[in-house]
Design an enzyme around this catalytic site. Structure first.
Site, PDB file in Angstrom:
ATOM      1  CG  ASP A   4       4.593   4.259  -4.911  1.00 32.35           C
ATOM      2  OD1 ASP A   4       4.142   5.424  -4.942  1.00 32.35           O
ATOM      3  OD2 ASP A   4       4.041   3.330  -4.296  1.00 32.35           O
ATOM      4  CD  GLU A  56       0.521   4.632  -6.433  1.00 30.44           C
ATOM      5  OE1 GLU A  56      -0.543   4.319  -5.889  1.00 30.44           O
ATOM      6  OE2 GLU A  56       1.576   4.822  -5.811  1.00 30.44           O
ATOM      7  CB  THR A 103      -0.476   8.152  -0.599  1.00 35.22           C
ATOM      8  OG1 THR A 103       0.420   7.968  -1.696  1.00 35.22           O
ATOM      9  CG2 THR A 103      -1.197   9.475  -0.765  1.00 35.22           C
ATOM     10  CG  ASP A 106       2.953  -0.672  -4.012  1.00 36.55           C
ATOM     11  OD1 ASP A 106       3.085   0.489  -3.592  1.00 36.55           O
ATOM     12  OD2 ASP A 106       1.890  -1.099  -4.496  1.00 36.55           O
ATOM     13  CB  ILE A 138       4.185   9.521  -2.011  1.00 38.29           C
ATOM     14  CG1 ILE A 138       4.752  10.915  -2.338  1.00 38.29           C
ATOM     15  CG2 ILE A 138       3.958   9.392  -0.503  1.00 38.29           C
ATOM     16  CD1 ILE A 138       3.897  12.079  -1.820  1.00 38.29           C
ATOM     17  CG  ASP A 139       5.216   2.390  -1.040  1.00 40.06           C
ATOM     18  OD1 ASP A 139       4.020   2.237  -1.341  1.00 40.06           O
ATOM     19  OD2 ASP A 139       5.898   1.487  -0.543  1.00 40.06           O
TER      20      ASP A 139
END
Length: 284
Positions: free
Chosen positions: A97, A77, A102, A227, A99-100
């Site tokens: 990702d 990402e 954020t 995601d 940090i899915d």
């Protein structure tokens, strides 16, 4: 030491074990960062946030993967946000990702996940989603089932939309036309009626809730391949289906998805919702 023959039979198992280790390591960094002050920046819209931790975790994962598997490709990402292309080829590709969720992370809302998907020949081979605050490690491996902390996952198999609990998100796009369609889709579904709509603020965890059988389906438009790549195989290995919001076949680069406990339910959702047009991940 696994034998040569078992490695040949399953060439990606070592990668998957490594991915689980990586996700734990990254989760540790995320949990630690939750205790400290954070520097929040804005990406595509005032609701599309990024922090130094997103960037730090992705750099960590990328460097460890590159060191171990120099020939593999990588879509992340934050790398894409920094100008890298998001093109899916046939070569083994890690889709990440860091940090899915954020926005959850920024507000310390307790649903934050590290998502790692592994795709070969454009087919999802395995996925790892680590929900850091809950300490839940979701894993799925093509042909071998899906698990959460070692417990096998099974979708609900619900076919009746009037008895379903759906998960979705409002997304980070704030243009009035888009928001109008998103809300009107929720209104259409609620008035069928259905039991309810929920969302924990991360696509990957929403999909894992479908895989766990506690939500019956998830739909969303405007999300990205990073995601969905980790949790997609977790859903299918738990007996669920992935479908495009038009009712056609799922396409990882299309930025839209229905993940459901049954084909019947997925098809019914596809009939109800209006599509929001978003540019594909593999288009400039």
């Amino acid at each position: 030491m696994c034998s040569i023959s078992s490695r040949m039979a399953d060439p990606w198992q070592e990668c998957m074990d490594f991915a689980v280790t990586l996700a734990r390591q990254a989760g540790e960094v995320v949990r630690e960062a939750l205790k400290n002050e954070m520097n929040v920046m804005i990406k595509s819209s005032p609701a599309d946030l990024v922090t130094a931790t997103d960037q730090k975790v992705e750099k960590l994962l990328l460097s460890l993967i590159k060191e171990k598997y120099p020939s593999h490709s990588f879509i992340g990402e934050e790398s894409v946000a920094a100008g890298e292309k998001s093109v899916l080829t046939d070569s083994p590709t890690w889709i990440i990702d860091p940090i899915d969720g954020t926005t959850n992370f920024v507000h310390r809302f307790p649903f934050v996940a590290v998502s790692i998907g592994f795709v070969v020949n454009k087919k999802m081979e395995f996925g790892v989603v680590y929900s850091c605050v809950e300490d839940k490690m979701y894993t799925g491996r093509s042909g071998q089932g899906a698990f959460c902390n070692g417990r096998r996952l099974q979708v609900s198999r619900q076919e009746d939309i009037t008895r379903s609990l759906l998960v979705t998100e409002l997304g980070s796009c704030r243009t009035p036309e888009t928001v109008k369609i998103i809300l009107s889709n929720m209104e259409k579904l609620l008035c069928i009626p259905i039991h309810g709509i929920r969302g924990v603020g991360t696509a990957a965890v929403n999909m894992c809730l479908v895989a766990s059988g506690v939500a019956d389906a998830y739909y969303e438009m405007g999300i990205h391949c990073w995601d969905m790549a980790g949790a997609g195989v977790i859903v299918t290995e738990a007996g669920g289906v992935l479908m495009d919001v038009t009712g056609g076949p799922f396409d990882l680069m299309s930025r839209r998805i229905i993940a459901a406990g049954s084909k019947t339910l997925a098809e019914r959702i596809a009939r109800e919702i209006q599509v929001v047009p978003f540019q594909r991940d593999d288009e400039d």
